[in-house]
Enzyme design. Structure first.
Site, PDB file in Angstrom:
ATOM      1  N   ASP A  92       0.811  -1.210   0.000  1.00 24.57           N
ATOM      2  CA  ASP A  92       0.000   0.000   0.000  1.00 24.57           C
ATOM      3  C   ASP A  92       0.848   1.265   0.000  1.00 24.57           C
ATOM      4  OD1 ASP A  92       0.961  -0.539   2.551  1.00 24.57           O
ATOM      5  OD2 ASP A  92      -0.953  -0.288   3.577  1.00 24.57           O
ATOM      6  N   ASP A 144       6.862   4.132   3.534  1.00 22.76           N
ATOM      7  CA  ASP A 144       7.083   5.200   4.508  1.00 22.76           C
ATOM      8  C   ASP A 144       8.553   5.213   4.908  1.00 22.76           C
ATOM      9  OD1 ASP A 144       6.856   7.119   6.435  1.00 22.76           O
ATOM     10  OD2 ASP A 144       5.705   5.922   7.838  1.00 22.76           O
ATOM     11  N   PHE A 169      -0.500  10.904   7.884  1.00 20.90           N
ATOM     12  CA  PHE A 169      -1.020   9.551   8.077  1.00 20.90           C
ATOM     13  C   PHE A 169      -2.324   9.417   7.311  1.00 20.90           C
ATOM     14  CE2 PHE A 169      -2.809   5.839  10.069  1.00 20.90           C
ATOM     15  CZ  PHE A 169      -1.698   5.021  10.122  1.00 20.90           C
TER      16      PHE A 169
HETATM   17  P1  IMP Z   1       7.494   1.402   6.493  1.00 16.01           P
HETATM   18  O1  IMP Z   1       8.086   0.110   6.914  1.00 16.01           O
HETATM   19  O2  IMP Z   1       7.732   2.490   7.491  1.00 16.01           O
HETATM   20  O3  IMP Z   1       7.869   1.812   5.086  1.00 16.01           O
HETATM   21  O4  IMP Z   1       5.941   1.238   6.564  1.00 16.01           O
HETATM   22  C1  IMP Z   1       5.248   0.550   5.643  1.00 16.01           C
HETATM   23  C2  IMP Z   1       3.966  -0.013   6.215  1.00 16.01           C
HETATM   24  O5  IMP Z   1       3.440   0.787   7.285  1.00 16.01           O
HETATM   25  C3  IMP Z   1       2.939   0.001   5.132  1.00 16.01           C
HETATM   26  O6  IMP Z   1       2.925  -1.244   4.485  1.00 16.01           O
HETATM   27  C4  IMP Z   1       1.663   0.304   5.872  1.00 16.01           C
HETATM   28  O7  IMP Z   1       1.045  -0.898   6.236  1.00 16.01           O
HETATM   29  C5  IMP Z   1       2.070   1.041   7.114  1.00 16.01           C
HETATM   30  N1  IMP Z   1       1.893   2.518   6.953  1.00 16.01           N
HETATM   31  C6  IMP Z   1       2.847   3.432   6.743  1.00 16.01           C
HETATM   32  N2  IMP Z   1       2.336   4.663   6.624  1.00 16.01           N
HETATM   33  C7  IMP Z   1       0.999   4.524   6.758  1.00 16.01           C
HETATM   34  C8  IMP Z   1      -0.109   5.453   6.704  1.00 16.01           C
HETATM   35  O8  IMP Z   1       0.015   6.681   6.501  1.00 16.01           O
HETATM   36  N3  IMP Z   1      -1.343   4.909   6.895  1.00 16.01           N
HETATM   37  C9  IMP Z   1      -1.558   3.577   7.105  1.00 16.01           C
HETATM   38  N4  IMP Z   1      -0.552   2.687   7.133  1.00 16.01           N
HETATM   39  C10 IMP Z   1       0.713   3.155   6.969  1.00 16.01           C
HETATM   40 MG    MG Z   2       1.631  -2.732   5.207  1.00 13.69          MG
END
Ligand code: IMP
Ligand code: MG
Length: 181
Positions: free
Chosen positions: A108, A111, A160
């Site tokens: 999805d 981040d 978010f």
């Molecule tokens: P990362 O490991 O920090 O890149 O985060 C990735 C995961 O965190 C994604 O696959 C999402 O499931 C969740 N995530 C990150 N940002 C958001 C957001 O703004 N809303 C909802 N889920 C998020």
């Molecule tokens: Mg995820």
């Protein structure tokens, strides 16, 4: 359960503000599928959807792709509320035969990049020959882990977001558009 409670449970206040409409998402998903199809015409990858966030994105993307794409899903998590815990759980759900395969990870949102970096490393350990990434959303802010994304739907500010599969502790996933919490 009383009707009043039930209403509160499905639509917690305040109602988030729309960032990307259902129509814009549909149009972009179609374009992404077209690009993916074009560049995967020689070797068909295994599509690996990361649950639960990629639920709707994966379903919509798949319906725009030819039925030759093999699909697998793995439940991966790292968030609590609106913050990344920094600890990725569920990597062991990525199992089975990936030896010599091209894999297309579908998620999805990118981040901090920790999730995709960990999933990619896991797939390479399992023998995947090539790993590409397709995400619907990319947050603009500086990442902790550099991750190469081959296909991205939209770039968004560091906010978010919920809806179209993205949740806040399990809520708001079913919204048809993407909203800022
Ligand atoms: P990362 O490991 O920090 O890149 O985060 C990735 C995961 O965190 C994604 O696959 C999402 O499931 C969740 N995530 C990150 N940002 C958001 C957001 O703004 N809303 C909802 N889920 C998020
Ligand atoms: Mg995820």
């Amino acid at each position: 359960m009383e009707i009043g409670n039930w209403k509160q449970a499905i639509q917690p206040e305040p109602v988030p503000r729309v960032l990307i409409t259902e129509t814009a998402i549909r149009r972009r998903v179609r374009q992404l599928a077209r690009d993916i199809k074009r560049s995967c015409s020689r070797r068909t990858p295994v599509v690996l959807g990361l649950m639960n966030g990629a639920l709707f994105f994966l379903a919509d993307l798949l319906r725009e792709l030819p039925p030759v794409f093999e699909v697998r899903c793995a439940a991966i998590a790292s968030y609590k509320g609106t913050k990344s815990t920094g600890k990725i759980t569920g990597l062991e759900n990525i199992a089975g035969d990936f030896k010599g395969r091209d894999v297309l990870i579908v998620d999805d949102i990118l981040d901090t990049g920790r999730t995709l970096a960990a999933v990619r490393a896991r797939l390479l350990r399992l023998g995947a020959k090539r790993v590409d990434v397709c995400v619907l959303l990319v947050k603009k802010k500086t990442r902790r882990r550099a991750v190469r994304v081959r296909w991205a739907g939209f770039e968004i500010d560091d906010e978010f977001v919920v809806g179209y599969g993205l949740d806040y502790d399990g809520l708001h996933r079913g919204l048809k558009d993407i909203r800022i919490l």
